[in-house]
Design an enzyme around this catalytic site. Structure first.
Site, PDB file in Angstrom:
ATOM      1  N   GLU A 113       0.885  -1.128   0.118  1.00 29.67           N
ATOM      2  CA  GLU A 113       0.024  -0.017  -0.010  1.00 29.67           C
ATOM      3  C   GLU A 113       0.825   1.133  -0.010  1.00 29.67           C
ATOM      4  OE1 GLU A 113      -2.907  -0.314   3.206  1.00 29.67           O
ATOM      5  OE2 GLU A 113      -3.450  -2.268   2.599  1.00 29.67           O
ATOM      6  N   CYS A 126       3.764   8.361   0.537  1.00 30.75           N
ATOM      7  CA  CYS A 126       4.206   7.672   1.520  1.00 30.75           C
ATOM      8  C   CYS A 126       4.284   6.239   1.101  1.00 30.75           C
ATOM      9  CB  CYS A 126       3.048   7.557   2.753  1.00 30.75           C
ATOM     10  SG  CYS A 126       3.631   6.477   3.969  1.00 30.75           S
ATOM     11  N   CYS A 362      -1.380   6.838   9.195  1.00 33.07           N
ATOM     12  CA  CYS A 362      -0.274   6.427  10.050  1.00 33.07           C
ATOM     13  C   CYS A 362      -0.836   5.194  10.864  1.00 33.07           C
ATOM     14  CB  CYS A 362       0.407   7.710  10.729  1.00 33.07           C
ATOM     15  SG  CYS A 362       1.894   6.856  11.768  1.00 33.07           S
TER      16      CYS A 362
END
Length: 405
Positions: A113, A126, A362
């Site tokens: 991901e 990210c 996160c």
């Protein structure tokens, strides 16, 4: 200058035996093109530009129009460009997108991901560095996967290349954070090479100051990273004392807070040939957990343990997930924590949570799957109520007994 990590690496091949071109650095690609394909070295630089220049980001050899048909035929026969295949794209209400990629090039497959986070002045990607993670941080959903395998250079770099192909027309992706699946320092050679590729002036051309690599605190690898790589370092701190950190971050049992801070005090501000253009203060990440690490005494402890380390502190709201043992601190507590530290002269930011309702934030990435989950750590007796409040189904054996008076 070629990083040491690249000198040891070898071109990787996919399940069909084809060479994965993005697994190589530019010097390696030049050698490969000259010695394996029998072409001039400058052809490798053309190939590199087609794969990585923003105007190109080629997905097929047919797009590479200034390469001869003979050369393109050689490449098609023995090489491949992309190591990843887009599986799905999920969009949260705040515009954050989670791209899931199939690991198509290696046996065993798997899904990783990548999260694209837009903001007013930039977009940040990210990226993941491993399939799963071995660190077993107790607050992190990824930890439930365990470590399946390390990603290759091509699998890390492709997350950026494919995201740019898909979304660069909306907003320039100028920042990259290695904060997806995995502990980057556990796959350090690969990560350093991937950063070098992302920063190459002949290709993606990201600024090293716009790339941040995170670690839970693997000290030897962290020291090497700081000395060999120009990208910035972030350290997941998440506790102000060893009792809590050893519980929620088991790596602390090997490298405790004192050892971590001592190493960082020696490495920061960063030194060397390019010191003036490198990160001067380490970034600490601190997830705010209700009743666990969010007291003013914890804030005092942070001032004490970081006293000799040039640093900035990012406070992160806890993003919950199924079976979590923790709850996030409330807004009043987070602000009081920040204000206390700021009043003592510390640089402290509260990081906005993005994509949390769609499991993009996160600590929420990953999919545990069918394999057994890593063991949960024993909870110190004094945090029993905090854990039971978050997860009432926690079995009694999860908790340590209180010490006798």
């Amino acid at each position: 200058e070629t990083p040491k990590s690249e000198l040891r690496a070898a071109p990787r091949r996919d399940v069909m035996g084809r060479v994965l071109l993005k697994s190589m650095s530019l010097p390696q690609l030049e050698d490969f093109v000259e010695h394996k394909l029998g072409e001039k070295r400058f052809r490798a630089r053309q190939l590199w530009s087609w794969m990585y220049k923003e105007a190109a980001l080629a997905a097929t050899f047919d797009e590479m129009t200034d390469l001869s048909k003979t050369f393109r035929a050689k490449l098609s026969e023995s090489c491949t460009i992309d190591a990843l295949e887009v599986d799905n794209v999920h969009q949260a209400m705040d515009g954050t997108r989670k791209i899931t990629f199939k690991l198509k090039s290696q046996p065993g497959g798997g899904i990783i991901e990548t999260v694209l986070i837009p903001s007013e002045d930039r977009a940040t990607l990210c990226v993941s560095s491993q399939l799963g993670c071995a660190m077993n941080c107790q607050f992190c959903f990824t930890a439930k996967m365990g470590l399946r395998r390390h990603l290759g250079v091509e699998e890390i770099v492709d997350q950026l290349v494919i995201a740019k192909r898909m979304f660069e027309h909306e907003q320039r992706i100028s920042n990259v954070v290695y904060m997806g699946l995995g502990e980057p320092m556990h796959n350090l050679d690969t990560v350093i090479t991937a950063v070098h590729t992302m920063c190459s002036e002949k290709g993606l051309n990201l600024s090293h100051n716009k790339i941040t690599v995170s670690t839970s605190g693997l000290i030897p690898q962290m020291r090497r990273f700081v000395r060999e790589c120009k990208a910035s370092l972030a350290v997941s701190l998440n506790a102000s004392n060893d009792e809590v950190r050893s519980w929620i971050m088991p790596i602390n049992r090997k490298y405790n807070i004192e050892a971590l801070m001592s190493a960082l005090a020696e490495e920061f501000p960063r030194r060397g040939e390019h010191a003036g253009r490198l990160q001067r203060k380490v970034f600490f990440e601190y997830i705010m957990l209700k009743g666990v690490n969010d007291s003013i005494q914890d804030a005092r402890n942070i001032l004490r343990i970081t006293a000799n380390v040039p640093c900035k502190l990012n406070l992160i709201r806890f993003n919950t997930h199924e079976g979590a043992d923790f709850q996030g601190s409330d807004e009043k507590t987070i602000l009081a924590f920040q204000n206390f530290l700021k009043s003592k002269g510390m640089q402290v930011n509260i990081r906005e949570s993005r994509g949390d309702e769609a499991m993009m934030a996160c600590g929420q990435l990953g999919k545990p799957g069918d394999l057994p989950e890593p063991p949960r750590m024993k909870v110190p007796a004094r945090f029993r109520d905090a854990v039971l409040s978050a997860n009432p189904s926690s079995p009694p054996e999860r908790f340590r007994k209180a010490a006798a008076a």
